[in-house]
Motif scaffolding. Structure first.
Motif, PDB file in Angstrom:
ATOM      1  N   ARG A  28       4.977 -13.084  59.562  1.00  0.00           N
ATOM      2  CA  ARG A  28       4.109 -13.973  58.876  1.00  0.00           C
ATOM      3  C   ARG A  28       2.988 -14.948  59.557  1.00  0.00           C
ATOM      4  NH1 ARG A  28       4.068 -15.137  53.050  1.00  0.00           N
ATOM      5  NH2 ARG A  28       5.310 -13.897  52.014  1.00  0.00           N
ATOM      6  N   SER A  29       3.324 -14.818  60.778  1.00  0.00           N
ATOM      7  CA  SER A  29       2.300 -15.710  61.587  1.00  0.00           C
ATOM      8  C   SER A  29       1.356 -14.571  62.404  1.00  0.00           C
ATOM      9  CB  SER A  29       3.096 -16.543  62.778  1.00  0.00           C
ATOM     10  OG  SER A  29       3.750 -15.371  63.565  1.00  0.00           O
ATOM     11  N   ASP A  30       1.319 -13.463  62.057  1.00  0.00           N
ATOM     12  CA  ASP A  30       0.345 -12.600  62.576  1.00  0.00           C
ATOM     13  C   ASP A  30      -0.931 -12.597  61.818  1.00  0.00           C
ATOM     14  OD1 ASP A  30      -0.965  -9.747  62.135  1.00  0.00           O
ATOM     15  OD2 ASP A  30       0.359  -9.449  63.976  1.00  0.00           O
ATOM     16  N   LYS A  31      -2.072 -12.875  62.374  1.00  0.00           N
ATOM     17  CA  LYS A  31      -3.547 -13.129  62.017  1.00  0.00           C
ATOM     18  C   LYS A  31      -3.819 -11.998  60.763  1.00  0.00           C
ATOM     19  CE  LYS A  31      -3.948 -16.847  64.330  1.00  0.00           C
ATOM     20  NZ  LYS A  31      -3.643 -18.102  63.711  1.00  0.00           N
ATOM     21  N   GLN A  34      -1.798 -12.931  57.915  1.00  0.00           N
ATOM     22  CA  GLN A  34      -2.148 -14.167  57.325  1.00  0.00           C
ATOM     23  C   GLN A  34      -3.644 -14.311  56.378  1.00  0.00           C
ATOM     24  OE1 GLN A  34      -2.128 -17.150  60.354  1.00  0.00           O
ATOM     25  NE2 GLN A  34       0.252 -17.680  60.123  1.00  0.00           N
ATOM     26  N   ARG A  35      -4.384 -13.364  56.782  1.00  0.00           N
ATOM     27  CA  ARG A  35      -5.851 -13.446  56.117  1.00  0.00           C
ATOM     28  C   ARG A  35      -5.535 -13.121  54.571  1.00  0.00           C
ATOM     29  NH1 ARG A  35      -7.912  -7.680  58.359  1.00  0.00           N
ATOM     30  NH2 ARG A  35      -6.478  -6.699  57.368  1.00  0.00           N
ATOM     31  N   GLN A  37      -2.687 -14.415  52.779  1.00  0.00           N
ATOM     32  CA  GLN A  37      -1.421 -15.228  52.533  1.00  0.00           C
ATOM     33  C   GLN A  37      -1.913 -16.638  52.507  1.00  0.00           C
ATOM     34  OE1 GLN A  37       1.473 -13.845  51.873  1.00  0.00           O
ATOM     35  NE2 GLN A  37       0.702 -11.846  52.458  1.00  0.00           N
ATOM     36  N   TRP A  39       0.720 -18.984  52.237  1.00  0.00           N
ATOM     37  CA  TRP A  39       1.593 -19.609  53.116  1.00  0.00           C
ATOM     38  C   TRP A  39       1.640 -19.236  54.765  1.00  0.00           C
ATOM     39  CZ3 TRP A  39       7.082 -17.815  54.608  1.00  0.00           C
ATOM     40  CH2 TRP A  39       7.729 -18.748  55.309  1.00  0.00           C
ATOM     41  N   ARG A  40       1.357 -19.715  55.359  1.00  0.00           N
ATOM     42  CA  ARG A  40       1.033 -19.495  56.858  1.00  0.00           C
ATOM     43  C   ARG A  40       1.999 -20.521  57.714  1.00  0.00           C
ATOM     44  NH1 ARG A  40      -4.350 -20.185  54.731  1.00  0.00           N
ATOM     45  NH2 ARG A  40      -5.008 -18.033  54.361  1.00  0.00           N
ATOM     46  N   ARG A  42       3.857 -22.429  60.605  1.00  0.00           N
ATOM     47  CA  ARG A  42       3.462 -22.600  62.151  1.00  0.00           C
ATOM     48  C   ARG A  42       4.479 -22.593  63.035  1.00  0.00           C
ATOM     49  NH1 ARG A  42       0.970 -26.044  58.571  1.00  0.00           N
ATOM     50  NH2 ARG A  42       2.421 -27.494  58.967  1.00  0.00           N
ATOM     51  N   THR A  99       4.741  -8.567  50.993  1.00  0.00           N
ATOM     52  CA  THR A  99       4.243  -8.637  52.353  1.00  0.00           C
ATOM     53  C   THR A  99       5.061  -7.778  53.497  1.00  0.00           C
ATOM     54  OG1 THR A  99       3.910 -10.903  52.389  1.00  0.00           O
ATOM     55  CG2 THR A  99       3.893 -10.109  54.418  1.00  0.00           C
ATOM     56  N   ASP A 163      -8.164 -23.086  53.250  1.00  0.00           N
ATOM     57  CA  ASP A 163      -8.312 -23.106  54.779  1.00  0.00           C
ATOM     58  C   ASP A 163      -9.826 -23.339  54.678  1.00  0.00           C
ATOM     59  OD1 ASP A 163      -7.660 -23.150  57.411  1.00  0.00           O
ATOM     60  OD2 ASP A 163      -8.290 -21.233  57.648  1.00  0.00           O
TER      61      ASP A 163
END
Length: 190
Positions: A28-31, A34-35, A37, A39-40, A42, A99, A163
């Motif tokens: 879920r923290s992979d760029k 995330q593009r 999603q 919910w990102r 941290r 996902t 964002d």
């Protein structure tokens, strides 16, 4: 209602466990994930809190999202997650989101998981309609939704703020009678 445990040829789909927070945080923290999603997370702690809150909910509660883990059978590994948003009216509609970790994409896992959840939602829960909201640039997800029989119902131009930018949103949907015809060859009205 308790969340189901669903099994496919290669997968187990069930409530996600706090012990899987690290694996979920990694993908879920992979760029590249995330593009598409909103919910990102941290931190891994943020994922742990998310999983704890989801597991406190009753499955199939109107106005809530419930997240299921997508696990491979052998070896047992969390490779993604599948969200269900139980909508009104009368809790007869469900929004889905899915996902898959980048290392497991393009292997048919998303299709296997989505087919399983559509079948459960329509055949067992007898929901009326399922929708999926997707970024129009997410061509892989759009191709999957179309392949499974969902149709595009809307394209909202610059309707989501995320964002620091306005984004488009495309909505796909399928009715229970359509899925039952695709999956089981049932005639309308059954």
């Amino acid at each position: 209602m308790i969340a189901p445990t669903l099994q496919t040829q290669r997968l187990v789909i069930q409530s996600i466990k706090v012990s899987d927070a690290h694996a979920m945080f990694l993908y879920r923290s992979d760029k590249t994930v995330q593009r598409y999603q909103f919910w990102r997370p941290r931190t891994q702690g943020e994922v742990e809190d998310f999983i704890q809150k989801v597991n406190e909910l009753a499955f199939d509660t109107e106005h809530t999202w419930y997240q299921l883990g997508i696990y491979t059978k052998q070896p047992r590994e969390l490779i993604g997650d599948l969200g269900l948003h139980f909508l009104e009216p009368h809790n007869s509609q469900v929004e889905i989101g899915f996902t898959i970790a980048p290392t497991h994409q393009r292997q048919g896992y998303a299709a296997e998981a989505v087919i399983s959840i559509l079948d459960y939602v329509f055949a067992h829960m007898r929901k009326h309609r399922v929708i999926a909201s997707v970024d129009p640039n997410n061509t892989a997800s759009i191709a999957l939704l179309k392949k499974l029989g969902l149709r595009q119902e809307a394209h909202f131009v610059q309707s989501l703020w995320d964002d620091g930018a306005w984004l488009d949103d495309v909505v796909y949907a399928i009715l229970r009678e359509e899925w039952m015809r695709i999956a089981y060859g049932e005639k309308p009205g059954k």
